[in-house]
Design a protein around this motif. Structure first.
Motif, mmCIF file in Angstrom:
data_model
loop_
_atom_site.group_PDB
_atom_site.id
_atom_site.type_symbol
_atom_site.label_atom_id
_atom_site.label_comp_id
_atom_site.label_asym_id
_atom_site.label_seq_id
_atom_site.Cartn_x
_atom_site.Cartn_y
_atom_site.Cartn_z
ATOM 1 N N HIS A 1 -3.612 2.754 0.900
ATOM 2 C CA HIS A 1 -2.176 3.013 1.038
ATOM 3 C C HIS A 1 -1.375 2.592 -0.209
ATOM 4 O O HIS A 1 -0.508 3.329 -0.678
ATOM 5 C CB HIS A 1 -1.699 2.253 2.279
ATOM 6 C CG HIS A 1 -0.235 2.278 2.506
ATOM 7 N ND1 HIS A 1 0.376 3.248 3.261
ATOM 8 C CD2 HIS A 1 0.746 1.445 2.105
ATOM 9 C CE1 HIS A 1 1.671 3.009 3.297
ATOM 10 N NE2 HIS A 1 1.933 1.919 2.605
ATOM 11 N N TYR B 1 5.776 -2.458 -7.049
ATOM 12 C CA TYR B 1 5.526 -1.963 -5.699
ATOM 13 C C TYR B 1 6.212 -2.910 -4.719
ATOM 14 O O TYR B 1 5.768 -4.030 -4.497
ATOM 15 C CB TYR B 1 4.014 -1.894 -5.479
ATOM 16 C CG TYR B 1 3.557 -1.597 -4.076
ATOM 17 C CD1 TYR B 1 4.286 -0.752 -3.242
ATOM 18 C CD2 TYR B 1 2.380 -2.136 -3.584
ATOM 19 C CE1 TYR B 1 3.852 -0.475 -1.959
ATOM 20 C CE2 TYR B 1 1.930 -1.859 -2.311
ATOM 21 C CZ TYR B 1 2.676 -1.023 -1.503
ATOM 22 O OH TYR B 1 2.240 -0.753 -0.228
ATOM 23 N N SER C 1 7.555 -3.027 -1.049
ATOM 24 C CA SER C 1 7.645 -2.385 0.267
ATOM 25 C C SER C 1 7.807 -3.456 1.327
ATOM 26 O O SER C 1 8.159 -4.591 1.038
ATOM 27 C CB SER C 1 6.407 -1.542 0.514
ATOM 28 O OG SER C 1 5.300 -2.384 0.647
ATOM 29 N N ASN D 1 4.241 -5.517 1.257
ATOM 30 C CA ASN D 1 3.676 -5.776 -0.070
ATOM 31 C C ASN D 1 4.731 -5.930 -1.156
ATOM 32 O O ASN D 1 5.760 -5.262 -1.128
ATOM 33 C CB ASN D 1 2.760 -4.616 -0.480
ATOM 34 C CG ASN D 1 1.502 -4.553 0.373
ATOM 35 O OD1 ASN D 1 0.626 -5.401 0.252
ATOM 36 N ND2 ASN D 1 1.445 -3.583 1.250
ATOM 37 N N ASP E 1 14.148 -7.594 5.960
ATOM 38 C CA ASP E 1 14.271 -7.233 7.390
ATOM 39 C C ASP E 1 14.526 -8.478 8.243
ATOM 40 O O ASP E 1 15.276 -8.425 9.220
ATOM 41 C CB ASP E 1 12.995 -6.531 7.872
ATOM 42 C CG ASP E 1 12.808 -5.151 7.235
ATOM 43 O OD1 ASP E 1 13.810 -4.554 6.809
ATOM 44 O OD2 ASP E 1 11.655 -4.689 7.159
ATOM 45 N N GLN F 1 21.872 -3.318 2.106
ATOM 46 C CA GLN F 1 22.456 -2.616 0.956
ATOM 47 C C GLN F 1 23.913 -2.235 1.231
ATOM 48 O O GLN F 1 24.782 -2.395 0.376
ATOM 49 C CB GLN F 1 21.633 -1.363 0.631
ATOM 50 C CG GLN F 1 22.272 -0.550 -0.481
ATOM 51 C CD GLN F 1 21.403 0.590 -0.991
ATOM 52 O OE1 GLN F 1 20.186 0.575 -0.865
ATOM 53 N NE2 GLN F 1 22.037 1.569 -1.583
ATOM 54 N N GLY G 1 9.199 1.253 -0.018
ATOM 55 C CA GLY G 1 10.482 1.508 0.641
ATOM 56 C C GLY G 1 11.665 0.752 0.054
ATOM 57 O O GLY G 1 12.783 1.275 0.026
ATOM 58 N N ASP H 1 6.912 5.044 3.341
ATOM 59 C CA ASP H 1 5.596 5.464 3.801
ATOM 60 C C ASP H 1 5.650 6.941 4.195
ATOM 61 O O ASP H 1 6.574 7.360 4.893
ATOM 62 C CB ASP H 1 5.177 4.623 5.005
ATOM 63 C CG ASP H 1 4.789 3.216 4.579
ATOM 64 O OD1 ASP H 1 4.751 2.957 3.368
ATOM 65 O OD2 ASP H 1 4.505 2.396 5.467
HETATM 66 P P1 ATP Z 1 3.639 -1.375 3.038
HETATM 67 O O1 ATP Z 1 3.671 -0.338 1.977
HETATM 68 O O2 ATP Z 1 3.558 -2.717 2.502
HETATM 69 O O3 ATP Z 1 2.650 -1.086 4.120
HETATM 70 P P2 ATP Z 1 5.795 -0.655 4.721
HETATM 71 O O4 ATP Z 1 4.812 0.192 5.387
HETATM 72 O O5 ATP Z 1 6.602 -1.573 5.584
HETATM 73 O O6 ATP Z 1 5.053 -1.476 3.708
HETATM 74 P P3 ATP Z 1 7.702 1.170 3.282
HETATM 75 O O7 ATP Z 1 8.020 2.340 4.155
HETATM 76 O O8 ATP Z 1 7.213 1.467 1.913
HETATM 77 O O9 ATP Z 1 6.780 0.132 3.863
HETATM 78 O O10 ATP Z 1 9.015 0.269 3.185
HETATM 79 C C1 ATP Z 1 9.711 -0.182 4.294
HETATM 80 C C2 ATP Z 1 10.634 -1.283 3.838
HETATM 81 O O11 ATP Z 1 11.616 -0.753 2.953
HETATM 82 C C3 ATP Z 1 11.391 -1.944 4.975
HETATM 83 O O12 ATP Z 1 11.227 -3.332 4.852
HETATM 84 C C4 ATP Z 1 12.842 -1.526 4.714
HETATM 85 O O13 ATP Z 1 13.792 -2.487 5.114
HETATM 86 C C5 ATP Z 1 12.843 -1.360 3.225
HETATM 87 N N1 ATP Z 1 13.944 -0.506 2.757
HETATM 88 C C6 ATP Z 1 14.226 0.763 3.062
HETATM 89 N N2 ATP Z 1 15.379 1.174 2.483
HETATM 90 C C7 ATP Z 1 15.848 0.114 1.783
HETATM 91 C C8 ATP Z 1 16.992 -0.144 0.957
HETATM 92 N N3 ATP Z 1 17.925 0.784 0.753
HETATM 93 N N4 ATP Z 1 17.123 -1.367 0.418
HETATM 94 C C9 ATP Z 1 16.201 -2.323 0.591
HETATM 95 N N5 ATP Z 1 15.116 -2.157 1.363
HETATM 96 C C10 ATP Z 1 14.929 -0.966 1.941
#
Ligand code: ATP
Ligand code: FE2
Length: 332
Positions: free
Chosen positions: A108, A128, A130, A133, A160, A177, A254, A286
Protein backbone atom coordinates in the motif's frame (compact mmCIF):
# COMPACT_ATOMS: atom_id res chain seq x y z
CA UNK A 1 -1.16 -4.19 -22.94
CA UNK A 2 -3.18 -5.34 -19.95
CA UNK A 3 -6.16 -4.11 -18.01
CA UNK A 4 -5.55 -4.24 -14.26
CA UNK A 5 -8.23 -3.97 -11.60
CA UNK A 6 -6.90 -2.83 -8.21
CA UNK A 7 -8.55 -3.32 -4.83
CA UNK A 8 -7.75 -1.10 -1.83
CA UNK A 9 -8.90 -2.08 1.65
CA UNK A 10 -6.12 -1.42 4.17
CA UNK A 11 -8.15 0.87 6.44
CA UNK A 12 -11.27 3.05 6.24
CA UNK A 13 -11.55 3.06 2.45
CA UNK A 14 -12.77 0.36 0.10
CA UNK A 15 -11.79 1.32 -3.42
CA UNK A 16 -11.56 -0.25 -6.86
CA UNK A 17 -9.65 1.34 -9.70
CA UNK A 18 -8.98 0.16 -13.23
CA UNK A 19 -5.82 0.99 -15.14
CA UNK A 20 -4.79 0.26 -18.72
CA UNK A 21 -1.30 0.99 -19.93
CA UNK A 22 -0.60 3.47 -17.10
CA UNK A 23 -3.88 5.33 -17.73
CA UNK A 24 -6.55 5.44 -15.07
CA UNK A 25 -9.89 4.33 -16.51
CA UNK A 26 -11.80 4.49 -13.24
CA UNK A 27 -11.28 5.13 -9.53
CA UNK A 28 -14.30 4.49 -7.31
CA UNK A 29 -14.28 4.35 -3.53
CA UNK A 30 -16.36 4.55 -0.42
CA UNK A 31 -15.02 5.37 3.04
CA UNK A 32 -16.16 4.49 6.51
CA UNK A 33 -16.85 7.71 8.41
CA UNK A 34 -18.32 8.63 11.80
CA UNK A 35 -19.99 11.75 13.16
CA UNK A 36 -18.26 11.32 16.51
CA UNK A 37 -15.55 8.93 17.64
CA UNK A 38 -12.81 7.03 15.82
CA UNK A 39 -12.77 3.94 13.63
CA UNK A 40 -13.45 0.41 14.87
CA UNK A 41 -11.69 -2.29 12.77
CA UNK A 42 -14.61 -4.76 12.78
CA UNK A 43 -17.04 -2.03 11.76
CA UNK A 44 -14.67 -1.04 8.97
CA UNK A 45 -14.63 -4.63 7.69
CA UNK A 46 -18.46 -4.72 7.74
CA UNK A 47 -18.49 -1.50 5.75
CA UNK A 48 -16.20 -3.00 3.09
CA UNK A 49 -18.30 -6.17 2.93
CA UNK A 50 -21.41 -4.09 2.36
CA UNK A 51 -20.09 -1.82 -0.40
CA UNK A 52 -17.74 -4.10 -2.35
CA UNK A 53 -20.16 -5.35 -5.07
CA UNK A 54 -21.50 -1.88 -5.70
CA UNK A 55 -18.01 -0.36 -5.94
CA UNK A 56 -16.97 -3.16 -8.28
CA UNK A 57 -19.90 -2.61 -10.64
CA UNK A 58 -19.51 1.17 -10.56
CA UNK A 59 -15.80 0.92 -11.33
CA UNK A 60 -16.36 -1.36 -14.34
CA UNK A 61 -19.09 0.95 -15.59
CA UNK A 62 -16.98 4.08 -15.17
CA UNK A 63 -14.11 2.39 -17.04
CA UNK A 64 -16.52 1.33 -19.78
CA UNK A 65 -15.45 -2.31 -19.71
CA UNK A 66 -16.97 -5.71 -18.90
CA UNK A 67 -15.46 -7.90 -16.23
CA UNK A 68 -14.23 -10.35 -18.91
CA UNK A 69 -11.89 -7.59 -20.15
CA UNK A 70 -9.92 -7.56 -16.88
CA UNK A 71 -6.54 -9.30 -17.29
CA UNK A 72 -5.05 -9.00 -13.79
CA UNK A 73 -6.39 -8.44 -10.27
CA UNK A 74 -4.17 -6.43 -7.92
CA UNK A 75 -4.91 -5.98 -4.23
CA UNK A 76 -3.46 -4.16 -1.23
CA UNK A 77 -1.63 -6.83 0.75
CA UNK A 78 -0.54 -4.58 3.60
CA UNK A 79 0.25 -2.83 5.83
CA UNK A 80 -3.13 -2.25 7.40
CA UNK A 81 -5.90 -3.44 9.69
CA UNK A 82 -6.21 -7.24 9.42
CA UNK A 83 -10.05 -7.41 9.27
CA UNK A 84 -10.12 -4.77 6.52
CA UNK A 85 -7.25 -6.37 4.58
CA UNK A 86 -8.99 -9.75 4.71
CA UNK A 87 -12.12 -8.37 3.05
CA UNK A 88 -10.05 -7.03 0.17
CA UNK A 89 -8.03 -10.22 -0.24
CA UNK A 90 -11.10 -12.46 -0.17
CA UNK A 91 -12.77 -10.36 -2.82
CA UNK A 92 -9.58 -10.39 -4.92
CA UNK A 93 -9.38 -14.19 -4.69
CA UNK A 94 -13.08 -14.56 -5.59
CA UNK A 95 -12.62 -12.41 -8.68
CA UNK A 96 -9.42 -14.16 -9.64
CA UNK A 97 -11.21 -17.51 -9.49
CA UNK A 98 -14.32 -16.31 -11.29
CA UNK A 99 -12.44 -14.53 -14.09
CA UNK A 100 -9.54 -17.02 -14.13
CA UNK A 101 -6.94 -14.25 -13.93
CA UNK A 102 -3.71 -13.91 -11.93
CA UNK A 103 -3.38 -11.94 -8.69
CA UNK A 104 -0.72 -9.38 -7.76
CA UNK A 105 -0.07 -8.49 -4.10
CA UNK A 106 0.78 -4.80 -3.75
CA UNK A 107 2.33 -2.88 -0.85
CA UNK A 108 0.00 0.00 0.00
CA UNK A 109 2.72 2.52 0.94
CA UNK A 110 4.72 1.88 -2.23
CA UNK A 111 1.50 2.33 -4.25
CA UNK A 112 1.12 5.82 -2.68
CA UNK A 113 4.64 6.50 -3.89
CA UNK A 114 4.56 4.97 -7.38
CA UNK A 115 1.32 6.76 -8.31
CA UNK A 116 3.43 9.93 -8.10
CA UNK A 117 4.92 8.96 -11.47
CA UNK A 118 1.64 10.12 -12.98
CA UNK A 119 2.56 13.68 -11.93
CA UNK A 120 5.91 13.45 -13.72
CA UNK A 121 8.12 12.81 -10.66
CA UNK A 122 10.96 10.49 -11.66
CA UNK A 123 13.21 9.93 -8.66
CA UNK A 124 11.70 11.86 -5.76
CA UNK A 125 12.05 12.01 -2.05
CA UNK A 126 8.57 11.26 -0.84
CA UNK A 127 6.87 12.79 2.14
CA UNK A 128 4.32 10.12 2.89
CA UNK A 129 1.84 11.59 5.36
CA UNK A 130 -1.25 9.50 5.87
CA UNK A 131 -3.39 8.18 8.71
CA UNK A 132 -1.24 5.36 10.02
CA UNK A 133 2.04 6.26 8.33
CA UNK A 134 4.46 9.15 8.35
CA UNK A 135 7.67 8.43 6.48
CA UNK A 136 10.33 10.08 4.36
CA UNK A 137 11.08 7.57 1.62
CA UNK A 138 13.46 7.50 -1.32
CA UNK A 139 14.72 4.85 -3.71
CA UNK A 140 18.28 3.65 -3.27
CA UNK A 141 19.84 0.44 -4.65
CA UNK A 142 16.93 -1.95 -5.04
CA UNK A 143 14.57 -0.78 -2.33
CA UNK A 144 12.53 2.14 -1.17
CA UNK A 145 14.47 3.19 1.92
CA UNK A 146 12.86 4.86 4.88
CA UNK A 147 15.11 7.81 5.72
CA UNK A 148 12.95 9.08 8.52
CA UNK A 149 9.64 8.31 10.12
CA UNK A 150 7.41 8.91 13.08
CA UNK A 151 8.62 7.34 16.28
CA UNK A 152 5.06 6.97 17.60
CA UNK A 153 1.80 8.00 15.88
CA UNK A 154 1.02 8.54 12.21
CA UNK A 155 0.40 12.24 11.57
CA UNK A 156 -3.15 11.64 10.25
CA UNK A 157 -4.14 9.51 13.23
CA UNK A 158 -2.66 12.17 15.50
CA UNK A 159 -4.71 14.90 13.78
CA UNK A 160 -7.84 12.69 13.91
CA UNK A 161 -7.32 12.17 17.66
CA UNK A 162 -7.05 15.89 18.33
CA UNK A 163 -10.17 16.48 16.21
CA UNK A 164 -11.97 13.87 18.33
CA UNK A 165 -10.87 15.67 21.54
CA UNK A 166 -12.32 18.84 20.00
CA UNK A 167 -15.64 17.04 19.46
CA UNK A 168 -15.25 16.74 15.68
CA UNK A 169 -15.94 13.50 13.77
CA UNK A 170 -13.75 11.24 11.62
CA UNK A 171 -11.77 12.02 9.51
CA UNK A 172 -10.50 15.01 11.43
CA UNK A 173 -7.97 16.36 8.89
CA UNK A 174 -10.38 18.41 6.78
CA UNK A 175 -12.08 19.74 9.93
CA UNK A 176 -8.81 20.88 11.50
CA UNK A 177 -7.86 22.56 8.23
CA UNK A 178 -11.17 24.45 8.16
CA UNK A 179 -10.80 25.59 11.78
CA UNK A 180 -7.17 26.64 11.21
CA UNK A 181 -8.16 28.92 8.32
CA UNK A 182 -9.96 31.16 10.82
CA UNK A 183 -7.02 31.85 13.10
CA UNK A 184 -3.57 33.42 13.17
CA UNK A 185 -3.23 32.95 16.90
CA UNK A 186 -0.09 30.84 17.31
CA UNK A 187 0.32 29.07 20.61
CA UNK A 188 3.73 27.53 21.10
CA UNK A 189 3.76 23.72 21.08
CA UNK A 190 6.56 21.18 21.58
CA UNK A 191 8.57 20.75 18.36
CA UNK A 192 9.83 17.22 18.08
CA UNK A 193 12.33 16.39 15.33
CA UNK A 194 15.23 14.00 15.82
CA UNK A 195 17.38 13.84 12.70
CA UNK A 196 14.92 12.73 10.04
CA UNK A 197 12.46 11.28 12.56
CA UNK A 198 9.49 13.00 14.17
CA UNK A 199 7.22 12.26 17.11
CA UNK A 200 3.75 13.44 18.02
CA UNK A 201 2.84 11.95 21.39
CA UNK A 202 4.30 14.87 23.41
CA UNK A 203 2.39 17.38 21.31
CA UNK A 204 -0.74 15.27 21.66
CA UNK A 205 -0.51 15.31 25.47
CA UNK A 206 0.07 19.06 25.50
CA UNK A 207 -2.89 19.66 23.18
CA UNK A 208 -5.13 17.36 25.24
CA UNK A 209 -4.34 19.37 28.36
CA UNK A 210 -5.01 22.61 26.52
CA UNK A 211 -8.36 21.33 25.24
CA UNK A 212 -9.36 20.01 28.68
CA UNK A 213 -8.59 23.42 30.23
CA UNK A 214 -11.21 25.07 27.96
CA UNK A 215 -9.00 28.15 27.78
CA UNK A 216 -8.12 28.06 24.10
CA UNK A 217 -10.32 28.59 21.03
CA UNK A 218 -10.61 25.55 18.77
CA UNK A 219 -9.36 27.63 15.83
CA UNK A 220 -6.12 28.59 17.62
CA UNK A 221 -5.51 24.97 18.53
CA UNK A 222 -6.04 23.82 14.95
CA UNK A 223 -3.84 26.62 13.56
CA UNK A 224 -0.99 26.02 16.02
CA UNK A 225 -1.16 22.28 15.43
CA UNK A 226 -0.83 22.69 11.66
CA UNK A 227 1.96 25.25 11.80
CA UNK A 228 4.03 23.17 14.22
CA UNK A 229 3.51 19.70 12.88
CA UNK A 230 3.79 20.59 9.19
CA UNK A 231 7.00 22.55 9.86
CA UNK A 232 8.40 19.37 11.43
CA UNK A 233 7.47 17.30 8.37
CA UNK A 234 8.89 19.84 5.93
CA UNK A 235 12.13 20.09 7.92
CA UNK A 236 12.70 16.33 7.76
CA UNK A 237 11.82 16.22 4.06
CA UNK A 238 14.34 18.98 3.39
CA UNK A 239 17.01 17.11 5.31
CA UNK A 240 16.36 14.01 3.19
CA UNK A 241 16.65 16.06 0.00
CA UNK A 242 20.00 17.42 1.19
CA UNK A 243 21.19 13.98 2.30
CA UNK A 244 20.25 12.10 -0.89
CA UNK A 245 21.04 14.91 -3.31
CA UNK A 246 17.67 14.32 -5.01
CA UNK A 247 15.91 17.24 -6.66
CA UNK A 248 12.25 16.29 -6.44
CA UNK A 249 9.79 16.19 -3.56
CA UNK A 250 6.59 14.19 -3.89
CA UNK A 251 3.74 14.43 -1.44
CA UNK A 252 1.62 11.36 -0.77
CA UNK A 253 -1.05 10.11 1.64
CA UNK A 254 -4.31 11.67 2.82
CA UNK A 255 -2.71 14.41 4.94
CA UNK A 256 -1.16 15.61 1.67
CA UNK A 257 -4.64 16.97 0.82
CA UNK A 258 -3.96 19.75 3.31
CA UNK A 259 -3.36 22.95 1.35
CA UNK A 260 -1.23 24.51 4.10
CA UNK A 261 1.11 21.51 4.05
CA UNK A 262 1.28 21.75 0.24
CA UNK A 263 2.09 25.45 0.48
CA UNK A 264 4.89 24.88 3.01
CA UNK A 265 6.39 22.13 0.82
CA UNK A 266 6.27 24.43 -2.22
CA UNK A 267 8.08 27.23 -0.37
CA UNK A 268 10.81 24.89 0.86
CA UNK A 269 11.33 23.40 -2.62
CA UNK A 270 11.48 26.82 -4.24
CA UNK A 271 14.11 27.96 -1.74
CA UNK A 272 16.39 25.02 -2.51
CA UNK A 273 15.73 24.71 -6.25
CA UNK A 274 13.85 21.42 -6.05
CA UNK A 275 10.65 20.51 -7.91
CA UNK A 276 7.47 19.84 -5.99
CA UNK A 277 4.93 17.25 -7.11
CA UNK A 278 1.53 16.55 -5.62
CA UNK A 279 -1.01 14.13 -7.11
CA UNK A 280 -4.69 14.97 -7.36
CA UNK A 281 -6.68 14.57 -4.14
CA UNK A 282 -8.40 11.44 -5.47
CA UNK A 283 -4.95 9.81 -5.73
CA UNK A 284 -3.57 11.14 -2.43
CA UNK A 285 -6.14 9.45 -0.23
CA UNK A 286 -6.47 5.68 -0.18
CA UNK A 287 -7.76 4.54 -3.56
CA UNK A 288 -7.93 1.53 -5.86
CA UNK A 289 -6.37 3.26 -8.89
CA UNK A 290 -2.94 3.46 -7.21
CA UNK A 291 -3.14 -0.28 -6.45
CA UNK A 292 -4.03 -1.05 -10.07
CA UNK A 293 -1.30 1.33 -11.29
CA UNK A 294 1.45 -0.38 -9.30
CA UNK A 295 -0.21 -3.76 -9.99
CA UNK A 296 0.34 -3.20 -13.70
CA UNK A 297 4.01 -2.29 -13.23
CA UNK A 298 4.58 -5.33 -10.99
CA UNK A 299 2.70 -7.68 -13.32
CA UNK A 300 4.88 -6.60 -16.25
CA UNK A 301 7.97 -7.28 -14.10
CA UNK A 302 6.52 -10.58 -12.80
CA UNK A 303 6.90 -9.32 -9.22
CA UNK A 304 4.67 -10.99 -6.60
CA UNK A 305 2.32 -12.45 -9.23
CA UNK A 306 0.24 -15.51 -8.31
CA UNK A 307 -1.38 -17.89 -10.79
CA UNK A 308 -4.59 -19.89 -10.25
CA UNK A 309 -2.80 -22.89 -8.73
CA UNK A 310 -0.93 -20.70 -6.20
CA UNK A 311 -3.87 -19.12 -4.36
CA UNK A 312 -3.02 -20.88 -1.09
CA UNK A 313 0.30 -18.96 -1.08
CA UNK A 314 -1.50 -15.61 -1.08
CA UNK A 315 -1.96 -13.95 2.30
CA UNK A 316 -2.33 -10.50 3.82
CA UNK A 317 0.72 -8.71 5.27
CA UNK A 318 -0.63 -6.41 8.01
CA UNK A 319 2.82 -5.33 9.22
CA UNK A 320 4.77 -5.27 5.99
CA UNK A 321 7.29 -2.44 5.92
CA UNK A 322 8.19 -0.33 2.92
CA UNK A 323 11.81 -1.49 3.02
CA UNK A 324 10.81 -5.19 3.23
CA UNK A 325 9.78 -5.08 -0.41
CA UNK A 326 12.40 -5.84 -3.07
CA UNK A 327 11.72 -3.36 -5.85
CA UNK A 328 12.64 -5.53 -8.83
CA UNK A 329 10.68 -3.40 -11.30
CA UNK A 330 12.70 -0.22 -10.98
CA UNK A 331 16.08 0.32 -12.58
CA UNK A 332 18.12 3.42 -11.88
P1 ATP B 1 -2.26 4.64 5.52
O1 ATP B 1 -1.83 5.06 4.16
O2 ATP B 1 -1.25 4.87 6.52
O3 ATP B 1 -2.85 3.27 5.55
P2 ATP B 1 -4.82 5.82 5.79
O4 ATP B 1 -5.30 4.60 5.15
O5 ATP B 1 -5.48 6.23 7.07
O6 ATP B 1 -3.35 5.63 6.05
P3 ATP B 1 -5.17 8.05 3.81
O7 ATP B 1 -6.49 7.89 3.12
O8 ATP B 1 -3.98 8.18 2.94
O9 ATP B 1 -4.84 7.03 4.86
O10 ATP B 1 -5.27 9.32 4.76
C1 ATP B 1 -6.28 9.50 5.69
C2 ATP B 1 -5.85 10.59 6.63
O11 ATP B 1 -5.75 11.83 5.93
C3 ATP B 1 -6.82 10.83 7.77
O12 ATP B 1 -6.09 10.81 8.97
C4 ATP B 1 -7.38 12.22 7.48
O13 ATP B 1 -7.71 12.96 8.63
C5 ATP B 1 -6.23 12.85 6.74
N1 ATP B 1 -6.65 14.00 5.92
C6 ATP B 1 -7.53 14.04 4.92
N2 ATP B 1 -7.71 15.31 4.47
C7 ATP B 1 -6.90 16.09 5.22
C8 ATP B 1 -6.60 17.49 5.28
N3 ATP B 1 -7.19 18.37 4.47
N4 ATP B 1 -5.71 17.91 6.20
C9 ATP B 1 -5.09 17.06 7.02
N5 ATP B 1 -5.33 15.75 7.03
C10 ATP B 1 -6.21 15.26 6.15
FE1 FE2 C 1 -2.97 5.09 2.66
Amino acid sequence: MVIVLGIESTAHTFGIGIVKDGKILSNVRDSYTTEKGGMIPIEVAKHHQKVKEEIYNKSLKEAGIDEENVDVIAFSQGPGLPPALLEGMRFAKELSKKLKKPLVGVNHCIAHLEIGRITGAKDPVMLYASGANTQIIAYASGKYRVFGETLDLGVGNFIDTIARFLGEGFPGGPKIQKLAKNSKNYIELPYSVKGMDVSFSGIQTKLKNMIDSNKYPKEAIAYSLQETVFAMLVETAERALAHTGKKELLLGGGVGCNTRLQEMCKIMCKERGAKFFCPDKSLLVDNGAMIAYLGEIMFEANANVFEQNEMDKVDIAPRQRTDDVVVSWKHN
